[in-house]
Design an enzyme around this catalytic site. Structure first.
Site, mmCIF file in Angstrom:
data_model
loop_
_atom_site.group_PDB
_atom_site.id
_atom_site.type_symbol
_atom_site.label_atom_id
_atom_site.label_comp_id
_atom_site.label_asym_id
_atom_site.label_seq_id
_atom_site.Cartn_x
_atom_site.Cartn_y
_atom_site.Cartn_z
ATOM 1 N N GLY A 81 1.269 19.473 2.865
ATOM 2 C CA GLY A 81 0.069 18.646 2.692
ATOM 3 C C GLY A 81 -1.083 19.136 3.550
ATOM 4 O O GLY A 81 -0.889 19.697 4.623
ATOM 5 N N ASP A 176 9.587 20.832 8.092
ATOM 6 C CA ASP A 176 10.414 21.586 7.145
ATOM 7 C C ASP A 176 9.935 23.031 7.013
ATOM 8 O O ASP A 176 10.744 23.958 6.966
ATOM 9 C CB ASP A 176 10.412 20.922 5.760
ATOM 10 C CG ASP A 176 11.287 19.672 5.752
ATOM 11 O OD1 ASP A 176 12.123 19.526 6.665
ATOM 12 O OD2 ASP A 176 11.108 18.828 4.857
ATOM 13 N N ASP A 205 0.879 13.541 9.657
ATOM 14 C CA ASP A 205 1.864 12.483 9.907
ATOM 15 C C ASP A 205 2.216 12.329 11.384
ATOM 16 O O ASP A 205 2.742 11.299 11.796
ATOM 17 C CB ASP A 205 3.157 12.770 9.126
ATOM 18 C CG ASP A 205 2.932 12.784 7.625
ATOM 19 O OD1 ASP A 205 1.822 12.433 7.195
ATOM 20 O OD2 ASP A 205 3.863 13.146 6.886
ATOM 21 N N LYS A 242 -13.723 -13.820 3.142
ATOM 22 C CA LYS A 242 -13.022 -14.328 1.959
ATOM 23 C C LYS A 242 -11.810 -13.520 1.521
ATOM 24 O O LYS A 242 -11.101 -13.927 0.619
ATOM 25 C CB LYS A 242 -13.991 -14.516 0.789
ATOM 26 C CG LYS A 242 -14.716 -13.272 0.339
ATOM 27 C CD LYS A 242 -15.628 -13.620 -0.838
ATOM 28 C CE LYS A 242 -16.325 -12.387 -1.344
ATOM 29 N NZ LYS A 242 -17.291 -12.635 -2.369
ATOM 30 N N MET A 250 -0.957 6.628 4.989
ATOM 31 C CA MET A 250 -0.038 7.761 4.845
ATOM 32 C C MET A 250 0.753 8.010 6.118
ATOM 33 O O MET A 250 0.418 7.493 7.174
ATOM 34 C CB MET A 250 -0.820 9.017 4.499
ATOM 35 C CG MET A 250 -0.674 9.420 3.070
ATOM 36 S SD MET A 250 -1.307 11.063 2.809
ATOM 37 C CE MET A 250 -1.245 11.103 1.025
HETATM 38 P P1 FBP Z 1 3.053 17.249 5.202
HETATM 39 O O1 FBP Z 1 4.281 16.607 5.759
HETATM 40 O O2 FBP Z 1 3.340 18.413 4.362
HETATM 41 O O3 FBP Z 1 2.058 17.561 6.282
HETATM 42 O O4 FBP Z 1 2.327 16.200 4.245
HETATM 43 C C1 FBP Z 1 2.033 14.927 4.686
HETATM 44 C C2 FBP Z 1 1.592 13.986 3.604
HETATM 45 O O5 FBP Z 1 0.200 13.825 3.655
HETATM 46 C C3 FBP Z 1 2.313 12.643 3.736
HETATM 47 O O6 FBP Z 1 1.650 11.808 4.633
HETATM 48 C C4 FBP Z 1 2.351 12.145 2.323
HETATM 49 O O7 FBP Z 1 3.443 11.304 2.088
HETATM 50 C C5 FBP Z 1 2.502 13.398 1.523
HETATM 51 O O8 FBP Z 1 1.919 14.431 2.291
HETATM 52 C C6 FBP Z 1 1.856 13.339 0.172
HETATM 53 O O9 FBP Z 1 2.203 14.472 -0.539
HETATM 54 P P2 FBP Z 1 1.397 15.095 -1.737
HETATM 55 O O10 FBP Z 1 0.242 15.829 -1.153
HETATM 56 O O11 FBP Z 1 2.364 16.051 -2.329
HETATM 57 O O12 FBP Z 1 0.957 14.000 -2.620
#
Ligand code: FBP
Length: 561
Positions: A81, A176, A205, A242, A250
């Site tokens: 990500g 990973d 994260d 309201k 995330m």
């Molecule tokens: P990484 O662990 O690869 O840094 O990604 C984090 C993240 O942003 C998470 O917070 C989220 O659950 C996921 O990627 C979303 O994945 P995608 O970009 O495949 O929708």
């Protein structure tokens, strides 16, 4: 004619920013090696799996005599990500390689790790690099989630490296991806293939951290962006009076982002998945926690508020964890299920196939959540948490509970709600000053690890709470972060994921402060947007998590900054 302004004034101005480096990286360096390391646990098993890369020392770069390095060709990969600052890692790496030797070359593998195996790459020249300095995003070379796990992938990678004269690969990724970097380093070392592999700690994260990695890059910017948005929503809520806003954040499994945003914004309710699991709370307990705040605030006439929900919550609620695990087993690669045409058919198929305990949990879920839990799995057969609208589910469950209380005369308020999900909004933001400096330093530092011929190391910058001249540059053997975990029915070596630790200072701070946020008093905080120009206490402010962790470690010194 209208002017087509492709670049905003901020983009133009921000490109001129020269990121700060740790003092030691400003001139020539020498390597100071520490004691040999051990893996985080399972030492015997890990040593057997990594005989060539196990036990190396942590290294630190300190000022030294100038020396000449030969030119080197390096390949770089963005993995997983997006996270703010990725481009600056590449810019720092490029500048570092050019300082080492003007004839060095940098190649970017395109679209993530698959660029290495599919031989998709481009040479990153000075003008390409200059276009991306201090910018958000990963679009310079793109990213992807292909896992480098199999020998044929390693061999295909070696093939293209040989062709391009590449003798080092830098992998910018999360836990990973760095686990895979470590396996790749071991493979090339075992086969005597002259390709070194270096990792860089990336992920918004915040779950790639340990005693040597203080913070993963991107966490600072992303949590500040979300905190700005939450603050703005809170001010709107406090003005209109309201709506209850349910905001999912995330972070995949870990709740670091939610915790950090809560410390910055003081919402009425903040759920932390790791706490839910540790205290064995049911979904009903979580709902009651929210309902309690709604009722108490309604008694004072405040029919509005904010609730922060971590993305991975459902996997930490014991009854949901069991259900999700059974669904993962049942649905991964299940063609019979895939062939079913209607939602109703799918629903009754699952209900019949589940064990009776999990079926009864499944039945209590709102239909849209039941459907989302049975949608496409990821490459590992797991449910994709970012697609589950937990915040909407909680709204429905809170509404139901409030109507019961209303019937019993225990609640007389109004409950109007809105839901939000903040994730993609923050991942490609312009990196904060901290992330711009940190990432550039990680990349520059990686060039020295490469020049010094190291492999299986993660580029590290420590002392990050303090200003950059006090930062400590160096490297940590990735294998020292490994333990053995059971994944998909197999015992495998992986980097230990750092979830929120309930004994650590950030959570203890939340625990101490949150009782005053949930009731009737207006305690919202409004952090405002990330600032790039202006007073240092505004522009270079660190996230609360880093401050609290450093204060717990260094005491008074952290307070002085
Ligand atoms: P990484 O662990 O690869 O840094 O990604 C984090 C993240 O942003 C998470 O917070 C989220 O659950 C996921 O990627 C979303 O994945 P995608 O970009 O495949 O929708």
């Amino acid at each position: 004619m209208f002017e087509d302004r492709k670049k905003s004034p901020l983009q133009i101005e921000r490109a001129k920013y020269q990121p700060n480096l740790p003092m030691a990286l400003l001139g020539a360096v020498q390597v100071k090696a520490g004691e040999p390391t051990e893996s985080a646990s399972d030492q015997v098993a890990i040593k057997t799996l990594f005989p060539n890369t196990y036990g190396k020392p942590i290294v630190e770069f300190i000022p030294g005599e100038a020396k000449e390095y030969p030119a080197v060709n390096v390949g770089v990969i963005l993995s997983g990500g997006q996270a703010p600052g990725g481009h600056n890692v590449i810019c720092g790496l490029y500048d570092g390689l050019k300082r080492i030797n003007r004839d060095s070359k940098l190649y970017g593998f395109l679209g993530g790790p698959s660029g290495l195996t599919d031989h998709k790459y481009k040479e990153l020249t000075g003008d390409i690099i200059d276009r991306y300095r201090n910018s958000g995003g990963f679009d310079m070379i793109g990213s992807g989630r292909t896992k480098l796990e199999e020998e044929w992938q390693f061999d295909k990678g070696a093939e293209i490296c040989k062709r391009l004269g590449i003798t080092a690969i830098v992998i910018i990724g999360g836990d990973d991806s760095n686990t895979n970097a470590c396996i790749l380093a071991e493979y090339y070392a075992a086969k005597n293939i002259d390709i070194k592999v270096i990792g860089c700690p990336k992920t918004i994260d915040g779950d790639l951290k340990n005693k040597n990695i203080e913070i993963s890059f991107g966490f600072d910017t992303a949590s500040k962006v979300y905190s700005e948005l939450i603050g703005n929503i809170q001010r709107d809520a406090n003005s209109a009076k309201k709506y209850w806003h349910f905001i999912r954040l995330m972070g995949r499994s870990a709740s670091h982002i939610t915790l950090e945003c809560a410390l910055q914004t003081h919402p009425n309710v903040c759920i932390i998945s790791e706490e839910v699991e540790a205290k064995n709370w049911s979904l009903a307990d979580v709902v009651n926690l929210i309902v309690d705040s709604v009722v108490r605030r309604a008694e004072k006439g405040d029919n509005f508020g904010t609730v922060l929900v971590p993305e991975g919550l459902l996997e930490f609620v014991p009854e949901m964890k069991a259900l999700i695990a059974e669904l993962n087993d049942l649905l991964a690669g299940n063609n019979e299920f895939k062939m079913l045409q209607t939602d109703a058919d799918k629903y009754s198929y699952v209900l019949k196939a589940l064990s009776s305990r999990n079926a009864s949990v499944f039945e209590t879920l709102p239909l849209f959540i039941a459907k989302q839990l049975t949608m496409d799995r990821d490459a590992h057969g797991n449910v994709q948490v970012s697609l589950i609208e937990t915040e909407k589910m909680l709204i429905e469950m809170v509404r139901k509970r409030l109507s019961i209380l209303r019937e019993n005369g225990q609640y007389k308020g109004k409950f109007a709600s809105l839901s939000h999900f903040f994730g993609y909004e923050g991942r490609c933001a312009f990196p904060s000053n901290f992330d711009a400096d940190y990432c550039y330093s990680l990349g520059f530092n990686a060039s020295i690890l490469v020049a010094e011929g190291m492999t299986g190391y993660m580029s590290t910058i420590r002392n990050t709470y303090y200003s950059s001249e006090k930062w400590i540059a160096g490297g940590v053997p990735i294998v020292s972060m490994m333990n053995i975990e059971r994944r998909n029915g197999k015992n495998v070596p992986v980097i230990k994921k750092a979830l929120v630790n309930l004994d650590d200072a950030p959570f203890r701070c939340l625990e101490a402060l949150r009782p005053s946020w949930s009731g009737a008093n207006d305690t919202f905080a409004y952090p405002g947007p990330v600032q790039f120009f202006g007073p240092t206490e505004v522009c270079d402010r660190r996230v609360r998590t880093l401050y609290l962790e450093t204060e717990a470690r260094d005491g008074e010194d952290a307070v002085k900054g």
